[in-house]
Write a protein that holds these residues in place. Structure first.
Motif, short mmCIF file in Angstrom:
data_model
loop_
_atom_site.label_atom_id
_atom_site.label_comp_id
_atom_site.label_asym_id
_atom_site.label_seq_id
_atom_site.Cartn_x
_atom_site.Cartn_y
_atom_site.Cartn_z
N LEU A 154 0.83 -1.21 0.00
CA LEU A 154 0.00 0.00 0.00
C LEU A 154 0.87 1.26 0.00
O LEU A 154 0.61 2.21 -0.76
CB LEU A 154 -0.93 0.01 1.21
N ARG A 155 1.90 1.28 0.84
CA ARG A 155 2.80 2.44 0.89
C ARG A 155 3.56 2.60 -0.43
O ARG A 155 3.76 3.72 -0.90
CB ARG A 155 3.74 2.34 2.08
N GLN A 156 3.97 1.48 -1.01
CA GLN A 156 4.68 1.52 -2.29
C GLN A 156 3.78 2.14 -3.36
O GLN A 156 4.20 3.01 -4.12
CB GLN A 156 5.09 0.09 -2.68
N HIS A 157 2.55 1.70 -3.40
CA HIS A 157 1.57 2.23 -4.37
C HIS A 157 1.40 3.74 -4.18
O HIS A 157 1.47 4.51 -5.17
CB HIS A 157 0.24 1.50 -4.18
N GLU A 158 1.16 4.16 -2.96
CA GLU A 158 0.96 5.59 -2.68
C GLU A 158 2.18 6.41 -3.07
O GLU A 158 2.04 7.50 -3.64
CB GLU A 158 0.62 5.79 -1.20
N GLU A 159 3.37 5.90 -2.76
CA GLU A 159 4.59 6.66 -3.08
C GLU A 159 4.79 6.80 -4.58
O GLU A 159 5.00 7.91 -5.09
CB GLU A 159 5.80 6.01 -2.42
N VAL A 160 4.74 5.69 -5.30
CA VAL A 160 4.99 5.75 -6.74
C VAL A 160 3.91 6.56 -7.43
O VAL A 160 4.21 7.41 -8.29
CB VAL A 160 5.12 4.33 -7.34
N GLN A 161 2.65 6.35 -7.07
CA GLN A 161 1.58 7.14 -7.67
C GLN A 161 1.72 8.62 -7.34
O GLN A 161 1.46 9.47 -8.19
CB GLN A 161 0.21 6.61 -7.21
#
Length: 165
Positions: A154-161
């Protein structure tokens, strides 16, 4: 293609090669849309292509370490080796690594390039790219609903997006 030849020489199956090519294309697509951080697009391309080179030797979690060994033998750069080592899951903490039988250290993506390739890999099953929600559900099914890897994803998704806005 010269890069594909390296995967073939390493012993990767056609399915693994197709997956690596799909991850590379997806990761480059993300890198081209990122404006908020500096990204080495060539490193992202190569990282996506070679992230699973270790699957020529192992299809379990140890494929990342096998990939680093192959990459070192072939003279890959340290940044490329970092992508190969830290692409598994959305990253693996030292505690989880120990539980999985890996050397006890963090395998969490650090650089933007590592994070982008890991994220693209998490959205790619075989040679097909899926949406985030489908990938998240897959994480929940494979890891279990309370696993720390879900929060990392979830954190990876939020960061890259967030880098693309």
């Amino acid at each position: 293609m010269l890069d594909e030849k390296i995967l073939i020489e390493a012993g990767c199956s056609p399915g693994v090669i197709a997956h690596c090519e799909a991850v590379s294309r997806t990761a480059v697509n993300f890198a081209e849309r990122i404006k908020r951080v500096t990204v080495d697009r060539e490193l992202v391309k190569l990282g996506g292509l070679f992230h699973d080179i270790g699957r020529s030797r192992s299809h379990d979690i140890h494929h990342a370490l096998a990939g680093v060994k192959i990459g070192r033998e072939r003279g890959f750069s340290e940044p490329l080796l970092g992508i190969i080592e830290r692409h598994i899951g959305a990253g693996i903490t030292a505690a989880e690594a120990e539980r999985l039988g890996l050397p006890k250290k963090d395998y969490l993506p650090i650089t933007p390039e590592e994070k982008i390739v890991s994220y693209a890999d998490n959205l790619t099953k075989g040679a097909s790219v899926m949406g985030f929600e489908e990938a998240l559900e897959r994480f929940r099914q494979v890891l279990g609903p309370g696993h720390e890897g879900i929060g990392l994803f979830l954190r990876q998704h939020e960061e890259v997006q967030g880098w693309m806005k």
